[in-house]
Design a protein around this motif. Structure first.
Motif, PDB file in Angstrom:
ATOM      1  N   THR A  29       8.143   6.285  -4.153  1.00  0.00           N
ATOM      2  CA  THR A  29       6.735   6.153  -3.780  1.00  0.00           C
ATOM      3  C   THR A  29       6.027   7.433  -4.190  1.00  0.00           C
ATOM      4  O   THR A  29       6.671   8.365  -4.683  1.00  0.00           O
ATOM      5  N   TRP A  33      -0.285   6.402  -4.571  1.00  0.00           N
ATOM      6  CA  TRP A  33      -0.186   4.995  -4.135  1.00  0.00           C
ATOM      7  C   TRP A  33      -0.532   4.885  -2.651  1.00  0.00           C
ATOM      8  O   TRP A  33      -1.340   4.046  -2.240  1.00  0.00           O
ATOM      9  N   ARG A  37      -3.970   3.040  -1.259  1.00  0.00           N
ATOM     10  CA  ARG A  37      -3.849   1.752  -0.551  1.00  0.00           C
ATOM     11  C   ARG A  37      -4.125   1.847   0.943  1.00  0.00           C
ATOM     12  O   ARG A  37      -4.521   0.867   1.551  1.00  0.00           O
ATOM     13  N   CYS A 115       0.315  -4.007  17.549  1.00  0.00           N
ATOM     14  CA  CYS A 115      -0.890  -3.201  17.271  1.00  0.00           C
ATOM     15  C   CYS A 115      -2.043  -3.511  18.225  1.00  0.00           C
ATOM     16  O   CYS A 115      -2.938  -2.691  18.399  1.00  0.00           O
ATOM     17  N   ARG A 156       9.822   0.461   1.341  1.00  0.00           N
ATOM     18  CA  ARG A 156       8.653   1.336   1.145  1.00  0.00           C
ATOM     19  C   ARG A 156       7.315   0.681   1.484  1.00  0.00           C
ATOM     20  O   ARG A 156       6.370   1.368   1.858  1.00  0.00           O
ATOM     21  N   GLY A 157       7.230  -0.664   1.370  1.00  0.00           N
ATOM     22  CA  GLY A 157       5.972  -1.348   1.661  1.00  0.00           C
ATOM     23  C   GLY A 157       5.588  -1.254   3.132  1.00  0.00           C
ATOM     24  O   GLY A 157       4.432  -1.455   3.509  1.00  0.00           O
ATOM     25  N   ILE A 161       3.812   3.487   6.096  1.00  0.00           N
ATOM     26  CA  ILE A 161       2.595   3.261   6.889  1.00  0.00           C
ATOM     27  C   ILE A 161       2.710   3.788   8.329  1.00  0.00           C
ATOM     28  O   ILE A 161       1.729   4.229   8.911  1.00  0.00           O
ATOM     29  N   GLY A 228       2.149  -7.854   3.548  1.00  0.00           N
ATOM     30  CA  GLY A 228       1.015  -6.936   3.631  1.00  0.00           C
ATOM     31  C   GLY A 228      -0.323  -7.540   3.260  1.00  0.00           C
ATOM     32  O   GLY A 228      -1.295  -7.407   3.995  1.00  0.00           O
ATOM     33  N   GLN A 229      -0.378  -8.233   2.130  1.00  0.00           N
ATOM     34  CA  GLN A 229      -1.682  -8.758   1.689  1.00  0.00           C
ATOM     35  C   GLN A 229      -2.198  -9.842   2.625  1.00  0.00           C
ATOM     36  O   GLN A 229      -3.393  -9.923   2.898  1.00  0.00           O
ATOM     37  N   ASN A 266      -5.036   0.684   8.551  1.00  0.00           N
ATOM     38  CA  ASN A 266      -5.235   0.972   7.138  1.00  0.00           C
ATOM     39  C   ASN A 266      -6.697   1.423   7.011  1.00  0.00           C
ATOM     40  O   ASN A 266      -7.601   0.729   7.482  1.00  0.00           O
ATOM     41  N   ILE A 269      -9.137  -1.131   5.761  1.00  0.00           N
ATOM     42  CA  ILE A 269      -9.590  -2.148   6.724  1.00  0.00           C
ATOM     43  C   ILE A 269     -10.758  -1.578   7.537  1.00  0.00           C
ATOM     44  O   ILE A 269     -11.807  -2.218   7.689  1.00  0.00           O
ATOM     45  N   ASN A 293      -0.067   4.651  10.955  1.00  0.00           N
ATOM     46  CA  ASN A 293      -0.291   3.589  11.940  1.00  0.00           C
ATOM     47  C   ASN A 293       0.694   3.795  13.087  1.00  0.00           C
ATOM     48  O   ASN A 293       1.897   3.624  12.905  1.00  0.00           O
ATOM     49  N   GLY A 324      -2.928  -7.224  14.838  1.00  0.00           N
ATOM     50  CA  GLY A 324      -1.574  -6.925  14.378  1.00  0.00           C
ATOM     51  C   GLY A 324      -0.618  -8.070  14.574  1.00  0.00           C
ATOM     52  O   GLY A 324      -1.015  -9.239  14.730  1.00  0.00           O
ATOM     53  N   SER A 325       0.652  -7.717  14.542  1.00  0.00           N
ATOM     54  CA  SER A 325       1.748  -8.684  14.605  1.00  0.00           C
ATOM     55  C   SER A 325       1.547  -9.676  15.739  1.00  0.00           C
ATOM     56  O   SER A 325       1.157  -9.312  16.839  1.00  0.00           O
TER      57      SER A 325
HETATM   58  N1  ACO Z   1       4.903   3.086  -2.995  1.00  0.00           N
HETATM   59  C1  ACO Z   1       4.741   2.635  -4.250  1.00  0.00           C
HETATM   60  N2  ACO Z   1       4.674   1.326  -4.555  1.00  0.00           N
HETATM   61  C2  ACO Z   1       4.754   0.436  -3.526  1.00  0.00           C
HETATM   62  C3  ACO Z   1       4.924   0.856  -2.202  1.00  0.00           C
HETATM   63  C4  ACO Z   1       5.006   2.240  -1.952  1.00  0.00           C
HETATM   64  N3  ACO Z   1       5.147   2.737  -0.709  1.00  0.00           N
HETATM   65  N4  ACO Z   1       4.988  -0.243  -1.426  1.00  0.00           N
HETATM   66  C5  ACO Z   1       4.847  -1.308  -2.208  1.00  0.00           C
HETATM   67  N5  ACO Z   1       4.725  -0.902  -3.504  1.00  0.00           N
HETATM   68  C6  ACO Z   1       4.531  -1.723  -4.697  1.00  0.00           C
HETATM   69  C7  ACO Z   1       5.026  -3.132  -4.500  1.00  0.00           C
HETATM   70  O1  ACO Z   1       6.407  -3.218  -4.809  1.00  0.00           O
HETATM   71  C8  ACO Z   1       4.173  -3.884  -5.496  1.00  0.00           C
HETATM   72  O2  ACO Z   1       4.719  -3.712  -6.795  1.00  0.00           O
HETATM   73  P1  ACO Z   1       4.702  -4.923  -7.868  1.00  0.00           P
HETATM   74  O3  ACO Z   1       3.250  -5.218  -8.077  1.00  0.00           O
HETATM   75  O4  ACO Z   1       5.377  -4.316  -9.033  1.00  0.00           O
HETATM   76  O5  ACO Z   1       5.462  -6.026  -7.207  1.00  0.00           O
HETATM   77  C9  ACO Z   1       2.833  -3.162  -5.461  1.00  0.00           C
HETATM   78  O6  ACO Z   1       3.122  -1.852  -4.936  1.00  0.00           O
HETATM   79  C10 ACO Z   1       1.787  -3.848  -4.611  1.00  0.00           C
HETATM   80  O7  ACO Z   1       2.377  -4.157  -3.340  1.00  0.00           O
HETATM   81  P2  ACO Z   1       1.554  -4.892  -2.217  1.00  0.00           P
HETATM   82  O8  ACO Z   1       2.414  -5.095  -1.016  1.00  0.00           O
HETATM   83  O9  ACO Z   1       0.904  -6.115  -2.825  1.00  0.00           O
HETATM   84  O10 ACO Z   1       0.426  -3.809  -1.899  1.00  0.00           O
HETATM   85  P3  ACO Z   1      -0.920  -3.956  -1.108  1.00  0.00           P
HETATM   86  O11 ACO Z   1      -2.046  -3.635  -1.992  1.00  0.00           O
HETATM   87  O12 ACO Z   1      -1.001  -5.240  -0.347  1.00  0.00           O
HETATM   88  O13 ACO Z   1      -0.825  -2.785  -0.045  1.00  0.00           O
HETATM   89  C11 ACO Z   1      -0.356  -2.515   2.314  1.00  0.00           C
HETATM   90  C12 ACO Z   1       0.207  -2.821   0.916  1.00  0.00           C
HETATM   91  C13 ACO Z   1      -0.864  -1.084   2.314  1.00  0.00           C
HETATM   92  C14 ACO Z   1       0.772  -2.659   3.308  1.00  0.00           C
HETATM   93  C15 ACO Z   1      -1.519  -3.476   2.677  1.00  0.00           C
HETATM   94  O14 ACO Z   1      -1.157  -4.793   2.325  1.00  0.00           O
HETATM   95  C16 ACO Z   1      -1.897  -3.432   4.126  1.00  0.00           C
HETATM   96  O15 ACO Z   1      -2.377  -2.445   4.635  1.00  0.00           O
HETATM   97  N6  ACO Z   1      -1.762  -4.559   4.859  1.00  0.00           N
HETATM   98  C17 ACO Z   1      -2.213  -4.676   6.241  1.00  0.00           C
HETATM   99  C18 ACO Z   1      -1.395  -3.888   7.195  1.00  0.00           C
HETATM  100  C19 ACO Z   1      -1.836  -4.173   8.636  1.00  0.00           C
HETATM  101  O16 ACO Z   1      -3.001  -4.291   8.922  1.00  0.00           O
HETATM  102  N7  ACO Z   1      -0.911  -4.332   9.560  1.00  0.00           N
HETATM  103  C20 ACO Z   1      -1.298  -4.751  10.898  1.00  0.00           C
HETATM  104  C21 ACO Z   1      -0.934  -3.813  11.907  1.00  0.00           C
HETATM  105  S1  ACO Z   1       0.758  -3.408  11.917  1.00  0.00           S
HETATM  106  C22 ACO Z   1       1.472  -4.084  13.395  1.00  0.00           C
HETATM  107  O17 ACO Z   1       0.942  -4.918  14.045  1.00  0.00           O
HETATM  108  C23 ACO Z   1       2.850  -3.625  13.735  1.00  0.00           C
END
Ligand code: ACO
Length: 336
Positions: A29, A33, A37, A115, A156-157, A161, A228-229, A266, A269, A293, A324-325
């Motif tokens: 990572t 990035w 994000r 969350c 890492r995804g 966070i 995530g998305q 995030n 958001i 987070n 959240g979840s």
């Molecule tokens: N570093 C580098 N690259 C990464 C990382 C990282 N840490 N993590 C993922 N990638 C890559 C993925 O593999 C993917 O690569 P690919 O395109 O080659 O497949 C690319 O980056 C895009 O990954 P996405 O998961 O699509 O990234 P996205 O733009 O959706 O961002 C994130 C991810 C930040 C998690 C976002 O989706 C998000 O914030 N989602 C909401 C989170 C949230 O609100 N959670 C609720 C609260 S949590 C709770 O309740 C416990």
């Protein structure tokens, strides 16, 4: 009927700062990035052996909140503790707080709403006070995520966070029902339970006996999974809806908001919500850049910091909102 109001706030975060650069040494990572994000630059992760746990950090935050409330620990009538990362599978940390603070044998309730946990916990406390059942309620949100994350490229995804920390609030009875917590709004949509989930150990899909029998180091069910998305798209809609629901209930329009404290999931958001509601920068508080987070702890940590920095004044309309979840989401409308 009464209202409740917040009379004391406190927070505690572990000393150990983990930067995006530090993470890039553990997994594939990089700072660009993560910053682009999420807005996160660093987070706190408890150091093994430091003694910091979900319960002990909650106790530290609670002590500060009780002192600032100007009441004695023995004036606390009830404890509500929100977390998704309890020290033990059971019992939950509420009873650990009761014991550690040396509070008499009052009730202690554990809230499992991730969350949205702090918003749910505030709603519980508020309603116990509104009905007259309790006068002073201690509400805590605390998390240790760091021991349960997959800190390899596979995870890492999710792992970049989340951060550790705790926040607490003391709520008391307010006889003037035009002040304090005006309303709380709670929602859930269980059809999306598995979009943001930690499966194991659980008595449904991954029994402890199965895990022990399998002894499989590649088993990912111990680690949180997030689509995530999908979560992001739902979050921006639900945040907006539930803030609007709270404003409408109180005959307020969006111009009435003096301070919005969104759950720090995030930065993108929070910025989306800010734009949607047309709020100036000084009306939205964010600290995800420093802490990541922290789930149930994120709102009480942010609320405490906003208050400490003098950004919340008597008479202000303060809005708390979380998603959240679960999915679960909610809002709290406060006349400070
Ligand atoms: N570093 C580098 N690259 C990464 C990382 C990282 N840490 N993590 C993922 N990638 C890559 C993925 O593999 C993917 O690569 P690919 O395109 O080659 O497949 C690319 O980056 C895009 O990954 P996405 O998961 O699509 O990234 P996205 O733009 O959706 O961002 C994130 C991810 C930040 C998690 C976002 O989706 C998000 O914030 N989602 C909401 C989170 C949230 O609100 N959670 C609720 C609260 S949590 C709770 O309740 C416990």
């Amino acid at each position: 009927m009464y209202n409740s109001k917040i009379i004391g706030l406190g927070h505690y975060v572990p000393d150990n700062v983990v930067t995006n650069q530090d993470l890039s040494a553990m997994m594939d990572t990089n700072d660009a990035w993560i910053t682009e994000r999420t807005g996160i630059k660093e987070r706190r992760w408890v150091k093994p052996g430091s003694g910091d746990t979900t319960a002990t950090m909650g106790v530290k935050a609670a002590k500060i909140a009780i002192e600032r409330a100007g009441i004695d620990k023995d004036d606390i009538d009830f404890i509500v503790f929100a977390t998704l990362s309890p020290d033990m599978y059971f019992p939950g940390p509420g009873v650990q707080v009761q014991h550690a603070l040396g509070i008499k044998t009052v009730g202690a309730l554990d809230v499992r709403n991730q969350c949205s946990g702090f918003v749910y916990a505030i709603a519980v406390a508020d309603n116990f006070i509104k009905t007259g059942m309790y006068k002073n309620v201690l509400v805590i949100g605390s998390e240790v995520h760091s021991h349960g994350l997959d800190k390899t490229t596979r995870g890492r995804g999710v792992s970049v966070i989340f951060g550790d920390g705790a926040g607490a609030a003391v709520l008391t009875r307010e006889e003037d029902t035009s002040k304090g917590i005006l309303s709380t709004h709670l929602h859930s949509q269980g059809e999306h339970a598995e979009e943001l989930v930690l499966v194991a150990p659980g008595m449904g899909k991954r029994w402890v006996t199965d895990i022990l029998a399998d002894n499989n180091p590649d088993d990912e069910s111990y680690f949180p999974h997030m689509n995530g998305q999908f979560v992001f798209k739902n979050a921006v809609v639900r945040f907006s809806e539930v803030i609007m629901e709270g404003l409408t209930k109180n005959n307020l329009d969006k111009e009435a908001i003096d301070m919005l404290i969104p759950h720090q999931a995030n930065l993108r958001i929070a910025q989306f919500i800010q734009k949607k509601f047309g709020l100036d920068d000084d009306k939205v508080f964010n600290n995800i850049q420093k802490y990541g987070n922290t789930t149930a702890a994120s709102i009480p940590i942010a609320l405490t910091e906003a208050w400490q920095e003098g950004k919340i004044k008597e008479g202000d309309t303060v809005v708390l909102a979380a998603f959240g979840s679960g999915f679960t989401w909610g809002s709290v409308i406060i006349k400070w």
